[in-house]
Motif scaffolding. Structure first.
Motif, PDB file in Angstrom:
ATOM      1  N   GLU A 255       0.839  -1.197   0.000  1.00  0.00           N
ATOM      2  CA  GLU A 255       0.000   0.000   0.000  1.00  0.00           C
ATOM      3  C   GLU A 255       0.875   1.249   0.000  1.00  0.00           C
ATOM      4  N   ILE A 256       0.633   2.128  -0.958  1.00  0.00           N
ATOM      5  CA  ILE A 256       1.408   3.359  -1.061  1.00  0.00           C
ATOM      6  C   ILE A 256       0.649   4.502  -0.401  1.00  0.00           C
ATOM      7  N   ALA A 257       1.334   5.623  -0.224  1.00  0.00           N
ATOM      8  CA  ALA A 257       0.739   6.752   0.500  1.00  0.00           C
ATOM      9  C   ALA A 257      -0.466   7.319  -0.230  1.00  0.00           C
ATOM     10  N   SER A 258      -0.440   7.317  -1.565  1.00  0.00           N
ATOM     11  CA  SER A 258      -1.578   7.838  -2.319  1.00  0.00           C
ATOM     12  C   SER A 258      -2.836   7.009  -2.075  1.00  0.00           C
ATOM     13  N   GLN A 259      -2.677   5.698  -1.906  1.00  0.00           N
ATOM     14  CA  GLN A 259      -3.825   4.855  -1.593  1.00  0.00           C
ATOM     15  C   GLN A 259      -4.410   5.207  -0.234  1.00  0.00           C
ATOM     16  N   VAL A 260      -3.545   5.513   0.713  1.00  0.00           N
ATOM     17  CA  VAL A 260      -4.026   5.895   2.048  1.00  0.00           C
ATOM     18  C   VAL A 260      -4.850   7.169   1.960  1.00  0.00           C
ATOM     19  N   ILE A 261      -4.394   8.135   1.167  1.00  0.00           N
ATOM     20  CA  ILE A 261      -5.132   9.391   1.018  1.00  0.00           C
ATOM     21  C   ILE A 261      -6.516   9.132   0.436  1.00  0.00           C
ATOM     22  N   MET A 264      -8.775   7.426   3.004  1.00  0.00           N
ATOM     23  CA  MET A 264      -9.217   8.337   4.059  1.00  0.00           C
ATOM     24  C   MET A 264     -10.357   9.228   3.591  1.00  0.00           C
ATOM     25  N   ILE A 265     -10.377   9.554   2.326  1.00  0.00           N
ATOM     26  CA  ILE A 265     -11.453  10.396   1.801  1.00  0.00           C
ATOM     27  C   ILE A 265     -12.724   9.581   1.562  1.00  0.00           C
ATOM     28  N   GLU A 266     -12.567   8.358   1.055  1.00  0.00           N
ATOM     29  CA  GLU A 266     -13.728   7.570   0.660  1.00  0.00           C
ATOM     30  C   GLU A 266     -14.377   6.823   1.808  1.00  0.00           C
ATOM     31  N   VAL A 267     -13.595   6.382   2.787  1.00  0.00           N
ATOM     32  CA  VAL A 267     -14.116   5.548   3.870  1.00  0.00           C
ATOM     33  C   VAL A 267     -14.091   6.351   5.156  1.00  0.00           C
ATOM     34  N   ASN A 268     -15.246   6.693   5.659  1.00  0.00           N
ATOM     35  CA  ASN A 268     -15.330   7.538   6.845  1.00  0.00           C
ATOM     36  C   ASN A 268     -14.764   6.860   8.083  1.00  0.00           C
ATOM     37  N   GLU A 269     -14.822   5.527   8.116  1.00  0.00           N
ATOM     38  CA  GLU A 269     -14.358   4.835   9.316  1.00  0.00           C
ATOM     39  C   GLU A 269     -12.849   4.941   9.508  1.00  0.00           C
ATOM     40  N   GLY A 271     -10.888   7.640   8.431  1.00  0.00           N
ATOM     41  CA  GLY A 271     -10.357   8.990   8.475  1.00  0.00           C
ATOM     42  C   GLY A 271     -11.324   9.988   7.871  1.00  0.00           C
ATOM     43  N   THR A 272     -10.877  11.207   7.746  1.00  0.00           N
ATOM     44  CA  THR A 272     -11.678  12.278   7.176  1.00  0.00           C
ATOM     45  C   THR A 272     -10.868  12.994   6.113  1.00  0.00           C
ATOM     46  N   TYR A 273     -11.495  13.975   5.475  1.00  0.00           N
ATOM     47  CA  TYR A 273     -10.794  14.752   4.461  1.00  0.00           C
ATOM     48  C   TYR A 273      -9.607  15.483   5.076  1.00  0.00           C
ATOM     49  N   ALA A 274      -9.768  16.004   6.274  1.00  0.00           N
ATOM     50  CA  ALA A 274      -8.664  16.696   6.942  1.00  0.00           C
ATOM     51  C   ALA A 274      -7.522  15.737   7.254  1.00  0.00           C
ATOM     52  N   ASP A 275      -7.854  14.499   7.646  1.00  0.00           N
ATOM     53  CA  ASP A 275      -6.804  13.511   7.881  1.00  0.00           C
ATOM     54  C   ASP A 275      -6.032  13.227   6.605  1.00  0.00           C
ATOM     55  N   ALA A 276      -6.738  13.180   5.480  1.00  0.00           N
ATOM     56  CA  ALA A 276      -6.075  12.940   4.198  1.00  0.00           C
ATOM     57  C   ALA A 276      -5.130  14.085   3.849  1.00  0.00           C
ATOM     58  N   THR A 277      -5.525  15.324   4.157  1.00  0.00           N
ATOM     59  CA  THR A 277      -4.631  16.449   3.890  1.00  0.00           C
ATOM     60  C   THR A 277      -3.369  16.382   4.736  1.00  0.00           C
ATOM     61  N   ALA A 278      -3.448  15.775   5.910  1.00  0.00           N
ATOM     62  CA  ALA A 278      -2.256  15.624   6.740  1.00  0.00           C
ATOM     63  C   ALA A 278      -1.235  14.727   6.053  1.00  0.00           C
TER      64      ALA A 278
END
Length: 311
Positions: A255-261, A264-269, A271-278
């Motif tokens: 899993e690469i960092a872009s997949q994590v972002i 985090m945006i698509e699955v609310n459980e 993370g959130t959009y703000a977590d993805a920006t981090a």
């Protein structure tokens, strides 16, 4: 005295248009990213970027990007040398193929690579039939996260053997090398074409071997371009997504960092959009630091070359 005619508008208008466009395309989006991340606060930001999930993805992304960029430096230098120094049939075709990753949609590249290197693919199946295996580093105590890494008293890396390319770390490296190769070739090739052969011929008449000529004469001239190509290929690998997602699969070990972002945006459980920006800010900071270091190395190499010429 008449004013000098200019092809482009005056300095003030040209600078204003350039700054406006740069602000709309680059500065404002990046500023919005940092502002959104600032809403998290330092404590939550640190907790997100040092979590086991993000730490694993970032660490794997950095490692795979570094391996792919180093591979591209070696192979890209060889390809640029062949294209810049030799004339042969279909040279223009090969030169055009180098730019194919620029024009090809990354999703198409990912599907093509995964089809080729899958266990049932042409190369993947052949390598699997001959017992192909390769090592890839893994970290002991990974589930404890980065915070306990500071407390480890021995090198926390072990080597794990893999027997496949698709859905494995090597597949990610291949995809990143595919999209990063043109950056190295197109950066080094013009320097090779402009590099005069008189110094090489003079060194050869003095009895220098080919290896000596390359290391003492050619390589110092190519070093700034190689560093630039390496940095561009590495930065492209850090932010790559489309060509990697198909060949890596939805697996924790690839899993690469872009997949994590995206997750985090698509699955609310998760993370959130703000977590993805981090996570995005973390990658942006790594890319900026990389480019800064490479720029400093380029200046040092240029200064040393200038001092050598003056001496």
């Amino acid at each position: 005295m008449s004013r000098r005619a200019r092809v482009l508008p005056g300095f003030s208008l040209s600078l204003g248009v350039a700054v406006l466009y740069l602000s709309l395309v680059v500065l404002l989006p990046l500023s919005a990213l940092f502002l959104r991340t600032a809403e998290l606060g330092w404590e939550r930001f640190t907790r997100i970027v040092t979590s086991d999930w993000v730490a694993s993805a970032v660490r794997f992304t950095l490692g795979a990007s570094l391996v792919a960029a180093l591979l591209n430096v070696v192979v890209g230098l060889l390809i640029a040398w062949v294209l810049g120094r030799y004339t042969f049939p279909f040279a223009r075709v090969l030169d055009a193929v180098i730019d194919l990753p620029f024009a090809l949609p990354t999703a198409v590249a990912g599907i093509a690579l995964s089809t080729l290197y899958a266990d049932t693919g042409l190369l993947g199946g052949a390598l699997s039939s001959v017992g192909f295996r390769y090592p890839w580093p893994s970290w002991r105590g990974f589930e404890q996260g980065w915070r306990e890494w500071r407390e480890w008293r021995e090198w926390p890396i072990e080597w794990t053997m893999h027997d496949r390319i698709s859905l494995a770390p090597l597949g990610v490296v291949v995809a990143m090398a595919f999209v990063g190769l043109p950056f190295v070739v197109r950066t080094v090739q013009p320097v090779i074409e402009d590099l005069g052969r008189d110094v090489e011929e003079a060194a050869a008449t003095l009895g220098a071997s080919r290896l000596r000529i390359f290391l003492a004469v050619v390589l110092p001239e190519l070093t700034p371009a190689l560093l630039t190509g390496f940095a561009l290929a590495l930065a492209r690998g850090l932010g790559e997504y489309g060509s990697v997602i198909f060949i890596s699969g939805n697996r924790p070990d690839t899993e690469i960092a872009s997949q994590v972002i995206i997750k985090m945006i698509e699955v609310n459980e998760t993370g959130t959009y703000a977590d993805a920006t981090a996570v995005a800010v973390l990658l942006l900071g790594a890319s900026f630091a990389l480019l800064l270091v490479i720029n400093l190395l380029q200046r040092a190499a240029a200064r040393a070359r200038a001092d050598g010429a003056a001496g």
